[in-house]
Every structure is written in C-alpha cells, then in structure tokens.
Design a protein around this motif. Structure first.
Motif, PDB file in Angstrom:
ATOM      1  N   GLU A  32     -10.335   6.261  -7.082  1.00 44.24           N
ATOM      2  CA  GLU A  32      -9.636   6.200  -8.373  1.00 44.24           C
ATOM      3  C   GLU A  32     -10.343   5.255  -9.350  1.00 44.24           C
ATOM      4  OE1 GLU A  32      -5.406   5.645  -7.889  1.00 44.24           O
ATOM      5  OE2 GLU A  32      -5.240   7.500  -6.728  1.00 44.24           O
ATOM      6  N   TYR A  33     -10.937   4.186  -8.838  1.00 40.67           N
ATOM      7  CA  TYR A  33     -11.701   3.290  -9.713  1.00 40.67           C
ATOM      8  C   TYR A  33     -12.935   4.012 -10.260  1.00 40.67           C
ATOM      9  CZ  TYR A  33     -14.557  -0.534 -11.393  1.00 40.67           C
ATOM     10  OH  TYR A  33     -15.353  -1.340 -12.182  1.00 40.67           O
ATOM     11  N   ILE A  34     -13.670   4.666  -9.375  1.00 45.08           N
ATOM     12  CA  ILE A  34     -14.874   5.399  -9.786  1.00 45.08           C
ATOM     13  C   ILE A  34     -14.518   6.501 -10.784  1.00 45.08           C
ATOM     14  CG2 ILE A  34     -16.679   6.980  -8.961  1.00 45.08           C
ATOM     15  CD1 ILE A  34     -16.669   5.203  -6.329  1.00 45.08           C
ATOM     16  N   ASP A  35     -13.404   7.165 -10.563  1.00 48.48           N
ATOM     17  CA  ASP A  35     -13.001   8.261 -11.446  1.00 48.48           C
ATOM     18  C   ASP A  35     -12.805   7.822 -12.898  1.00 48.48           C
ATOM     19  OD1 ASP A  35     -13.117  10.097  -9.396  1.00 48.48           O
ATOM     20  OD2 ASP A  35     -10.946  10.161  -9.071  1.00 48.48           O
ATOM     21  N   GLN A  36     -12.517   6.556 -13.127  1.00 52.16           N
ATOM     22  CA  GLN A  36     -12.326   6.097 -14.504  1.00 52.16           C
ATOM     23  C   GLN A  36     -13.603   5.531 -15.124  1.00 52.16           C
ATOM     24  OE1 GLN A  36     -12.007   2.454 -15.524  1.00 52.16           O
ATOM     25  NE2 GLN A  36     -12.941   2.122 -13.543  1.00 52.16           N
ATOM     26  N   LEU A  37     -14.706   5.485 -14.372  1.00 52.57           N
ATOM     27  CA  LEU A  37     -15.983   5.032 -14.926  1.00 52.57           C
ATOM     28  C   LEU A  37     -16.587   6.148 -15.780  1.00 52.57           C
ATOM     29  CD1 LEU A  37     -17.576   3.337 -11.768  1.00 52.57           C
ATOM     30  CD2 LEU A  37     -16.455   2.191 -13.693  1.00 52.57           C
ATOM     31  N   THR A  38     -16.996   5.817 -16.984  1.00 49.41           N
ATOM     32  CA  THR A  38     -17.535   6.847 -17.886  1.00 49.41           C
ATOM     33  C   THR A  38     -19.047   6.773 -18.048  1.00 49.41           C
ATOM     34  OG1 THR A  38     -17.078   5.422 -19.775  1.00 49.41           O
ATOM     35  CG2 THR A  38     -15.390   7.041 -19.189  1.00 49.41           C
ATOM     36  N   ASP A  39     -19.647   5.617 -17.793  1.00 40.14           N
ATOM     37  CA  ASP A  39     -21.093   5.444 -17.980  1.00 40.14           C
ATOM     38  C   ASP A  39     -21.832   5.829 -16.703  1.00 40.14           C
ATOM     39  OD1 ASP A  39     -23.685   4.701 -18.487  1.00 40.14           O
ATOM     40  OD2 ASP A  39     -23.207   2.625 -19.060  1.00 40.14           O
ATOM     41  N   LYS A  40     -22.352   7.046 -16.676  1.00 39.43           N
ATOM     42  CA  LYS A  40     -23.046   7.558 -15.486  1.00 39.43           C
ATOM     43  C   LYS A  40     -24.410   6.902 -15.272  1.00 39.43           C
ATOM     44  CE  LYS A  40     -19.937  10.856 -14.829  1.00 39.43           C
ATOM     45  NZ  LYS A  40     -19.068  11.048 -13.731  1.00 39.43           N
ATOM     46  N   ASN A  41     -24.845   6.070 -16.234  1.00 37.70           N
ATOM     47  CA  ASN A  41     -26.132   5.381 -16.106  1.00 37.70           C
ATOM     48  C   ASN A  41     -26.017   4.006 -15.461  1.00 37.70           C
ATOM     49  OD1 ASN A  41     -27.734   7.429 -17.384  1.00 37.70           O
ATOM     50  ND2 ASN A  41     -26.758   6.826 -19.302  1.00 37.70           N
ATOM     51  N   LEU A  42     -24.816   3.597 -15.122  1.00 38.63           N
ATOM     52  CA  LEU A  42     -24.646   2.297 -14.486  1.00 38.63           C
ATOM     53  C   LEU A  42     -25.540   2.183 -13.249  1.00 38.63           C
ATOM     54  CD1 LEU A  42     -20.751   1.904 -14.483  1.00 38.63           C
ATOM     55  CD2 LEU A  42     -22.380   0.534 -15.800  1.00 38.63           C
ATOM     56  N   LYS A  43     -26.128   1.029 -13.084  1.00 36.53           N
ATOM     57  CA  LYS A  43     -26.887   0.753 -11.866  1.00 36.53           C
ATOM     58  C   LYS A  43     -25.914   0.102 -10.889  1.00 36.53           C
ATOM     59  CE  LYS A  43     -31.145  -1.350 -10.169  1.00 36.53           C
ATOM     60  NZ  LYS A  43     -32.250  -2.274 -10.515  1.00 36.53           N
ATOM     61  N   ILE A  44     -25.655   0.798  -9.777  1.00 37.76           N
ATOM     62  CA  ILE A  44     -24.584   0.427  -8.854  1.00 37.76           C
ATOM     63  C   ILE A  44     -25.158   0.107  -7.474  1.00 37.76           C
ATOM     64  CG2 ILE A  44     -22.455   1.217  -7.751  1.00 37.76           C
ATOM     65  CD1 ILE A  44     -22.116   3.136 -10.168  1.00 37.76           C
ATOM     66  N   LEU A  45     -24.615  -0.944  -6.865  1.00 39.55           N
ATOM     67  CA  LEU A  45     -24.973  -1.322  -5.496  1.00 39.55           C
ATOM     68  C   LEU A  45     -23.729  -1.274  -4.622  1.00 39.55           C
ATOM     69  CD1 LEU A  45     -27.023  -2.549  -3.410  1.00 39.55           C
ATOM     70  CD2 LEU A  45     -26.147  -4.791  -4.117  1.00 39.55           C
ATOM     71  N   ILE A  46     -23.905  -0.760  -3.412  1.00 43.15           N
ATOM     72  CA  ILE A  46     -22.853  -0.809  -2.403  1.00 43.15           C
ATOM     73  C   ILE A  46     -23.427  -1.566  -1.206  1.00 43.15           C
ATOM     74  CG2 ILE A  46     -21.225   0.494  -1.008  1.00 43.15           C
ATOM     75  CD1 ILE A  46     -21.872   2.903  -2.943  1.00 43.15           C
ATOM     76  N   PRO A  47     -23.050  -2.841  -1.039  1.00 39.18           N
ATOM     77  CA  PRO A  47     -23.575  -3.635   0.074  1.00 39.18           C
ATOM     78  C   PRO A  47     -22.806  -3.365   1.369  1.00 39.18           C
ATOM     79  CG  PRO A  47     -22.183  -5.010  -1.297  1.00 39.18           C
ATOM     80  CD  PRO A  47     -22.230  -3.642  -1.941  1.00 39.18           C
ATOM     81  N   GLY A  48     -23.513  -3.428   2.489  1.00 41.71           N
ATOM     82  CA  GLY A  48     -22.876  -3.150   3.760  1.00 41.71           C
ATOM     83  C   GLY A  48     -22.213  -1.785   3.710  1.00 41.71           C
ATOM     84  N   ALA A  49     -22.949  -0.821   3.196  1.00 42.18           N
ATOM     85  CA  ALA A  49     -22.394   0.477   2.840  1.00 42.18           C
ATOM     86  C   ALA A  49     -21.935   1.312   4.027  1.00 42.18           C
ATOM     87  CB  ALA A  49     -23.421   1.264   2.038  1.00 42.18           C
ATOM     88  N   GLY A  50     -22.372   0.965   5.213  1.00 40.29           N
ATOM     89  CA  GLY A  50     -22.004   1.800   6.349  1.00 40.29           C
ATOM     90  C   GLY A  50     -22.469   3.226   6.116  1.00 40.29           C
ATOM     91  N   ASN A  51     -21.612   4.170   6.423  1.00 38.35           N
ATOM     92  CA  ASN A  51     -21.975   5.582   6.277  1.00 38.35           C
ATOM     93  C   ASN A  51     -21.927   6.083   4.844  1.00 38.35           C
ATOM     94  OD1 ASN A  51     -22.796   6.488   8.916  1.00 38.35           O
ATOM     95  ND2 ASN A  51     -20.690   6.093   9.555  1.00 38.35           N
ATOM     96  N   GLY A  52     -21.595   5.217   3.912  1.00 42.94           N
ATOM     97  CA  GLY A  52     -21.828   5.481   2.497  1.00 42.94           C
ATOM     98  C   GLY A  52     -21.019   6.571   1.840  1.00 42.94           C
TER      99      GLY A  52
END
Length: 188
Positions: free
Chosen positions: A26-46
């Motif tokens: 639900e948080y991601i669904d409200q993001l509008t800028d598709k150019n954001l540089k995003i990190l997921i640490p300890g991502a596991g199976n991602g």
C-alpha cells in the motif's frame, strides 16, 4: 554471513511471507515518482523488489549478506542481475532516495541499532526517506527477531531523521497483527 546462508539452505525462513506484505504494498502503491532510486536492505527473497519492478520502478536495488536469496531473485528477474548486491550492508557506499525496511532492522543484534541509524542516514540523498515496518513488542535477549518500542525508536532515530509517521500498522499480515509499526522517516 554464514548464519543467514545456513538459514536459507535449511529452509529456516519463518520471516518469509512468500509475497509482498500489505503495508509495503500500500505504501508503494501511493508512490508516483517511478525514477526514485530505491534500496531494500536484507531483502531476502525480494518480494518487494519484484513488486516494484513489475510496477514500473526500474532503479531498485537489493542488498543481502546471503547469496541464496539473491540467486532466487535473479532466477525470477535475470534482467536486474546488476541490481542485486551480495555484500555487507554496512560496507555499502551509494545513495538512494528511498530505503524500504522490512525485517532487516529486527534481524540485527540490538547493539548495532545506532550503527544502523547512522548508516541509513549516510545512504540517503537530501530529503531521502527510510520507510517500512518496525516490530512493536518488548525487546528480549533472544532473537532474531528483536523487538522494540515507539519510545526506543523515537530516541534512536530523532537525531538523524525527521519523524514523519510512526504508528501502529493497521494492515499487517495476520501473523504480525498488532506487532508492527509503520513509519516514514526523512533524513535531516
């Protein structure tokens, strides 16, 4: 490093939900800028990684100390192999607009929490955000996962971050219901 790799090899991955969890979706669904540089640490199976790239975010990276989950992600998304970082999070040198937290903080020994906060702040661009979920149950000597409280998180993060949101997650998955806080912290 070996601890986490062994957990994957033995199938001891109780934290793995098999899909993106509702609060992050639900948080991601409200993001509008598709150019954001995003990190997921300890991502596991991602699963968050999969969801992001399937929804048009192309500048997404994961870092994990265990190789097995990165291989799992690569098998699903081979075109993003260069976005999969097999390394110690604390050795990472890069910057991001958004870092998503899900079960990484709680997996670290509590003595590393201040180091986590400092590293997160150093990895974020100006106005960058750290967002996701933190556990809301008493901190014990046993873990992971290690718990925490609103008071602890406010004390820990307030020097480096502006606290935008820190509230009980209303949409946690059943096994984590009433045990998670959703947060958005903006780097100072």
């Amino acid at each position: 490093m070996n601890y986490w790799e062994e957990r994957y090899k033995k199938g001891e991955t109780g934290w793995d939900t098999g899909t993106i969890t509702t609060p992050l979706k639900e948080y991601i669904d409200q993001l509008t800028d598709k150019n954001l540089k995003i990190l997921i640490p300890g991502a596991g199976n991602g699963y968050e990684f999969d969801y992001l790239v399937e929804n048009g975010f192309q500048n997404v990276y994961v870092i994990d100390i265990a190789e097995t989950p990165l291989r799992n992600i690569k098998s699903r998304k081979p075109e993003f192999a260069s976005h999969l970082i097999h390394s110690d999070f604390f050795a990472l040198e890069n910057t991001f607009d958004l870092i998503l937290e899900q079960t990484f903080f709680c997996a670290l020994p509590p003595k590393m929490r201040l180091q986590y906060v400092e590293k997160m702040a150093s990895l974020l661009n100006p106005n960058g955000k750290l967002a996701g979920l933190l556990f809301d149950f008493p901190l014990t000597a046993e873990g992971p996962p290690f718990g925490g409280s609103v008071t602890e998180y406010l004390n820990l993060f307030s020097d480096k971050f502006n606290i935008k949101t820190l509230e009980k997650a209303y949409n946690s998955i059943k096994p984590r219901e009433n045990k998670e806080l959703f947060f958005i912290f903006e780097v100072k």
